[in-house]
Design a protein around this motif. Structure first.
Motif, PDB file in Angstrom:
ATOM      1  N   UNK A 124      21.725  25.236  38.622  1.00 14.80           N
ATOM      2  CA  UNK A 124      22.208  26.571  38.249  1.00 14.80           C
ATOM      3  C   UNK A 124      23.726  26.525  38.096  1.00 14.80           C
ATOM      4  N   UNK A 125      24.241  27.376  37.239  1.00 15.51           N
ATOM      5  CA  UNK A 125      25.678  27.363  36.994  1.00 15.51           C
ATOM      6  C   UNK A 125      26.370  28.312  37.974  1.00 15.51           C
ATOM      7  N   UNK A 126      27.382  27.832  38.705  1.00 10.39           N
ATOM      8  CA  UNK A 126      28.087  28.678  39.667  1.00 10.39           C
ATOM      9  C   UNK A 126      29.129  29.572  38.996  1.00 10.39           C
ATOM     10  N   UNK A 127      29.253  30.792  39.502  1.00 12.29           N
ATOM     11  CA  UNK A 127      30.214  31.767  38.985  1.00 12.29           C
ATOM     12  C   UNK A 127      30.876  32.447  40.176  1.00 12.29           C
ATOM     13  N   UNK A 128      32.206  32.548  40.194  1.00 13.87           N
ATOM     14  CA  UNK A 128      32.856  33.270  41.301  1.00 13.87           C
ATOM     15  C   UNK A 128      32.421  34.724  41.320  1.00 13.87           C
ATOM     16  N   UNK A 129      32.313  35.282  42.514  1.00 13.76           N
ATOM     17  CA  UNK A 129      31.790  36.647  42.641  1.00 13.76           C
ATOM     18  C   UNK A 129      32.753  37.493  43.472  1.00 13.76           C
ATOM     19  N   UNK A 130      33.639  38.229  42.802  1.00 14.54           N
ATOM     20  CA  UNK A 130      34.628  39.033  43.532  1.00 14.54           C
ATOM     21  C   UNK A 130      33.963  40.127  44.365  1.00 14.54           C
ATOM     22  N   UNK A 131      34.621  40.492  45.435  1.00 11.89           N
ATOM     23  CA  UNK A 131      34.188  41.656  46.196  1.00 11.89           C
ATOM     24  C   UNK A 131      34.460  42.905  45.366  1.00 11.89           C
ATOM     25  N   UNK A 132      33.844  44.004  45.763  1.00  6.21           N
ATOM     26  CA  UNK A 132      33.962  45.237  44.975  1.00  6.21           C
ATOM     27  C   UNK A 132      35.420  45.658  44.805  1.00  6.21           C
ATOM     28  N   UNK A 133      36.220  45.516  45.855  1.00  2.92           N
ATOM     29  CA  UNK A 133      37.611  45.949  45.766  1.00  2.92           C
ATOM     30  C   UNK A 133      38.466  44.979  44.947  1.00  2.92           C
ATOM     31  N   UNK A 134      37.920  43.789  44.658  1.00  3.14           N
ATOM     32  CA  UNK A 134      38.648  42.798  43.871  1.00  3.14           C
ATOM     33  C   UNK A 134      38.271  42.840  42.398  1.00  3.14           C
ATOM     34  N   UNK A 135      37.230  43.569  42.062  1.00  2.93           N
ATOM     35  CA  UNK A 135      36.690  43.531  40.704  1.00  2.93           C
ATOM     36  C   UNK A 135      37.721  43.976  39.684  1.00  2.93           C
ATOM     37  N   UNK A 136      37.777  43.253  38.582  1.00  3.00           N
ATOM     38  CA  UNK A 136      38.742  43.543  37.522  1.00  3.00           C
ATOM     39  C   UNK A 136      38.055  43.431  36.162  1.00  3.00           C
ATOM     40  N   UNK A 296      45.620  41.775  24.415  1.00  2.00           N
ATOM     41  CA  UNK A 296      45.271  43.145  24.762  1.00  2.00           C
ATOM     42  C   UNK A 296      45.059  43.175  26.278  1.00  2.00           C
ATOM     43  N   UNK A 297      44.374  44.189  26.785  1.00  2.00           N
ATOM     44  CA  UNK A 297      44.080  44.227  28.216  1.00  2.00           C
ATOM     45  C   UNK A 297      43.156  43.084  28.599  1.00  2.00           C
ATOM     46  N   UNK A 298      42.522  42.491  27.609  1.00  4.98           N
ATOM     47  CA  UNK A 298      41.616  41.365  27.810  1.00  4.98           C
ATOM     48  C   UNK A 298      41.975  40.288  26.805  1.00  4.98           C
ATOM     49  N   UNK A 299      41.738  39.022  27.173  1.00  4.20           N
ATOM     50  CA  UNK A 299      42.077  37.902  26.304  1.00  4.20           C
ATOM     51  C   UNK A 299      41.161  37.885  25.085  1.00  4.20           C
ATOM     52  N   UNK A 300      41.714  37.505  23.949  1.00  5.46           N
ATOM     53  CA  UNK A 300      40.916  37.414  22.734  1.00  5.46           C
ATOM     54  C   UNK A 300      40.948  38.646  21.868  1.00  5.46           C
ATOM     55  N   UNK A 301      41.574  39.721  22.361  1.00  4.35           N
ATOM     56  CA  UNK A 301      41.661  40.922  21.542  1.00  4.35           C
ATOM     57  C   UNK A 301      40.302  41.534  21.259  1.00  4.35           C
ATOM     58  N   UNK A 335      31.248  42.112  31.347  1.00  6.75           N
ATOM     59  CA  UNK A 335      31.535  43.516  31.065  1.00  6.75           C
ATOM     60  C   UNK A 335      30.704  43.990  29.880  1.00  6.75           C
ATOM     61  N   UNK A 336      30.227  45.218  29.950  1.00  6.76           N
ATOM     62  CA  UNK A 336      29.297  45.719  28.925  1.00  6.76           C
ATOM     63  C   UNK A 336      29.950  45.875  27.558  1.00  6.76           C
ATOM     64  N   UNK A 337      31.252  46.190  27.525  1.00  4.08           N
ATOM     65  CA  UNK A 337      31.896  46.461  26.235  1.00  4.08           C
ATOM     66  C   UNK A 337      32.805  45.335  25.786  1.00  4.08           C
ATOM     67  N   UNK A 338      33.626  44.810  26.698  1.00  5.87           N
ATOM     68  CA  UNK A 338      34.555  43.730  26.371  1.00  5.87           C
ATOM     69  C   UNK A 338      34.363  42.604  27.391  1.00  5.87           C
ATOM     70  N   UNK A 339      33.361  41.743  27.192  1.00  4.12           N
ATOM     71  CA  UNK A 339      33.088  40.680  28.166  1.00  4.12           C
ATOM     72  C   UNK A 339      34.084  39.532  28.044  1.00  4.12           C
ATOM     73  N   UNK A 340      35.315  39.795  28.492  1.00  5.40           N
ATOM     74  CA  UNK A 340      36.411  38.840  28.341  1.00  5.40           C
ATOM     75  C   UNK A 340      37.291  38.888  29.582  1.00  5.40           C
ATOM     76  N   UNK A 341      37.969  37.795  29.865  1.00  7.36           N
ATOM     77  CA  UNK A 341      38.916  37.754  30.972  1.00  7.36           C
ATOM     78  C   UNK A 341      39.977  38.830  30.811  1.00  7.36           C
ATOM     79  N   UNK A 342      40.368  39.433  31.905  1.00  7.88           N
ATOM     80  CA  UNK A 342      41.452  40.411  31.886  1.00  7.88           C
ATOM     81  C   UNK A 342      42.788  39.712  32.113  1.00  7.88           C
TER      82      UNK A 342
END
Length: 698
Positions: A124-136, A296-301, A335-342
């Protein structure tokens, strides 16, 4: 499944994969069976997945919806048959086959069918999982980092190209590739698909991946939470010289700046030759210089659901030319609308895998493979969590935005966008402390994004090893339509405050500021950073050598009678970057910051003088527009028509109330596009002056 311009080779058929060449078979046997002999009955690859997050979740891959052969064929459906092969990379493994069938076989049987790089996680592929207060809105919280090996990223990209997703985690990479864009296109069938396939070709030839090798590390690091403006100001006692400001005039048409301005080293500032790029911060001529992505607010515009290939602004184009950046950007968000790094975010270990993209994007449509792409020669040893890893050091990447997107109303865009492109919109100069887009917020944005202390302590040694300077263009004044002079001041100020966090010395971390006559975003506007003569020459350069349509995108309200360049040389100020640097170079950041706010605050909404002229106290009235213009457009029109078309064009003076030069051509009906553009430029310029005259009279 394939474009009809060439017959699908057997290896690209969706049926059983045919036997590969003997060379590829021998390579596969040496890699897979050789590891089995050394390690026993089972081949185990050790993952180097690292993250600062306490929680990590792993996700199984879903079934693919297409074979890899079909995916590669579809991504290259517009590639000429004779070019449809694996490039001969200079640093690739000796003797590697260029046959596309061997490449497909390697991905199917060695990369995907061989030992799983995520075997430690049960496949399985590992993905970091931020806590709720860390979510960005992505999987890397503020102040955190994550790292994958090159082999792991190759695996993720290959899986995504076949349509395999991650069950329980709607990663943006697979969604992006299959997301319908404008004109019913799909990214996997366009330049993005081709770009990712080219990245996998570098995996195929990579010596570091032989015998189960993991290859170098790629690190994604996010800045911590934004400090207050007051916190940033408290660092303002540093001298402006701490910024280590260096300037490159890249095809800007102006005379060279004086000795008071330090220049970017020659290898990082090579002029284009008319048929190909030179060397700027986008092409990467200066070793260890980071490329600054105006995001933009997220990478890739705004590529998700819109673009399928080259186009848009600088941000979108970099995603195509740096496929490792694109893969990590999309994979690390659901992210549902802009699935990109912030933003702000750094990506260390990514490379520029194509040639042709400079700040103008004039030649980027070719998307030509860079056969000199670094594969092993740029590897640098860095320390992370007490261990040493190899990381590619050729193109450090940092993305962040100015805090002024949407600072004027969408409803008033038809009136305000043209003013903003001329640095004449009053709200561009907002210095009110309570305003969300005021000048102090721009200084803070640069400081937060660049200061080493904004990032996790564990990755700071890697930053200092891999990055020695940062290159930028007209930050603030691209497609967000900020004032280019204020953009320069924010860069200089913010960097002077941030640079000392990188080490000791006079200028431990220089900023390289690149000046263009026609940057891919907001062409012509950066010319206003020059003083009068240089500014006029720069605008003339933009007008006489405009960008092709493939090199930029702008909304319709941003054009001047269909012209992309800003055609207002009469609005150039007396003072430019040279005068400002001379006046403030020996002073502190706080001196400049307070003077900008004091002077612009006193000027209010008056934009009749440039920011630099207001800052330096220059209040001379502008000379007559017809004198300032000096018949530049008229002279150009006559030269083009006479030399290239054998026509005659007469320049007629008009009254200074109307200003400028009116052009009358006796053969207008047969004008070719270039000459017609010059006539349109003069017409637009004349009409703008009339409008200004009427407004002044009222």
């Amino acid at each position: 499944h394939l474009h009809s311009s060439f017959p699908p080779p057997p290896a690209l058929d969706s049926g059983p994969t045919p036997a590969p060449s003997s060379a590829a078979m021998a390579l596969g046997a040496r890699r897979v069976l050789g590891c089995a002999v050394l390690l026993g009955d089972a081949v185990v690859l050790t993952s180097a997945f690292l993250t600062s997050h306490a929680r990590v979740k792993s996700f199984r891959w879903t079934a693919p919806s297409r074979s890899f052969g079909v995916a590669v064929g579809e991504a290259n459906m517009h590639t000429e048959p004779e070019l449809f092969k694996t490039p001969s990379f200079d640093e690739g493994r000796p003797g590697t086959s260029t046959d596309i069938a061997d490449f497909v076989w390697w991905v199917d049987h060695v990369l995907l069918g061989g030992p799983d790089p995520f075997q430690e996680f049960g496949g399985k592929v590992p993905v970091p999982w931020p806590e709720a207060h860390e979510s960005d809105d992505d999987q890397v919280g503020p102040g955190h980092y994550v790292a994958y090996t090159r082999r792991e990223l190759c695996f993720i990209v290959a899986k995504s190209m076949t349509g395999a997703g991650t069950a329980g985690y709607a990663n943006g990479l697979q969604r992006f590739l299959d997301k319908k864009g404008n004109g019913d296109c799909y990214p996997r069938l366009g330049d993005f698909g081709r770009s990712l396939a080219s990245f996998l070709q570098t995996c195929y030839v990579d010596p570091a991946l032989v015998d189960g090798g993991s290859g170098p590390l790629l690190v994604v690091a996010k800045a911590g939470r934004s400090p207050s403006v007051d916190e940033v100001r408290r660092s303002g006692g540093v001298p402006l010289s701490a910024a280590g400001l260096r300037v490159c005039q890249y095809d800007d048409g102006a005379e060279a700046l004086g000795e008071g301005v330090e220049l970017v080293p020659p290898e990082g500032c090579v002029q284009p030759n008319g048929s190909d790029t030179g060397s700027d911060f986008m092409t990467g001529g200066l070793k260890a210089q980071a490329v600054q992505d105006i995001s933009a607010a997220f990478l890739g515009g705004y590529v998700y659901g819109n673009a399928c290939g080259l186009g848009g602004g600088q941000d979108e184009r970099l995603m195509t030319y740096m496929p490792e950046v694109a893969a990590l950007t999309f994979f690390l968000s659901q992210h549902w609308q802009f699935p990109q790094l912030r933003q702000p975010a750094w990506i260390l270990g990514a490379r520029m895998l194509f040639k042709g993209l400079d700040g103008t994007a004039r030649f980027d449509y070719r998307l030509a493979n860079l056969t000199q792409a670094p594969i092993t020669s740029d590897l640098v040893k860095v320390e992370l969590k007490g261990k040493e890893y190899n990381v590619s050091g050729s193109r450090p990447f940092v993305a962040f935005m100015s805090e002024n997107q949407g600072f004027f109303s969408w409803r008033s865009r038809w009136d305000e966008t043209p003013l903003a492109r001329r640095n004449k919109l009053a709200s561009q100069r907002d210095v009110s402390p309570g305003s969300w887009h005021a000048f102090d917020k721009q200084v803070r944005a640069w400081y937060r994004s660049v200061a080493l202390t904004s990032y996790n302590e564990a990755v700071r040694p890697a930053f200092k090893t891999l990055v020695s300077s940062v290159g930028t263009g007209p930050w603030l004044a691209g497609l967000w339509w900020g004032d280019s002079q204020l953009g320069f001041l924010a860069v200089w100020l913010g960097h002077a405050l941030a640079a000392p966090t990188w080490g000791e010395g006079v200028a431990p971390f220089p900023v390289d500021y690149y000046l263009y006559s026609a940057f891919t975003e907001n062409p012509g506007n950066q010319c206003y950073v020059h003083a009068k003569a240089g500014c006029e020459a720069c605008i003339t350069r933009c007008m006489t050598n405009p960008l092709p349509d493939t090199a930029y995108w702008m909304p319709s309200e941003a054009f001047f009678s269909k012209l992309s360049c800003v055609p207002y040389p009469h609005e150039c100020g007396e003072n430019g970057i040279e005068e400002v640097v001379k006046a403030f170079k020996g002073r502190t950041a706080n001196d400049l910051w307070s003077e900008v706010e004091r002077r612009l605050g006193s000027a209010g909404r008056d934009t009749s003088h440039t920011v630099f002229d207001v800052l330096l106290g220059s209040r001379k009235a502008a000379a007559g527009a017809d004198v300032l213009l000096r018949d530049v457009l008229g002279d150009v029109c006559m030269r083009v028509l006479r030399e290239e078309f054998g026509m005659c064009c007469t320049c007629l003076r008009v009254s200074s109330a109307e200003g400028g030069a009116a052009l009358a051509c006796d053969t207008a009906r047969s004008l070719r596009p270039r000459a017609a553009a010059e006539v349109q430029a003069a017409a637009a310029y004349r009409e703008a002056l009339r409008h200004e005259a009427r407004r002044s009279q009222s």
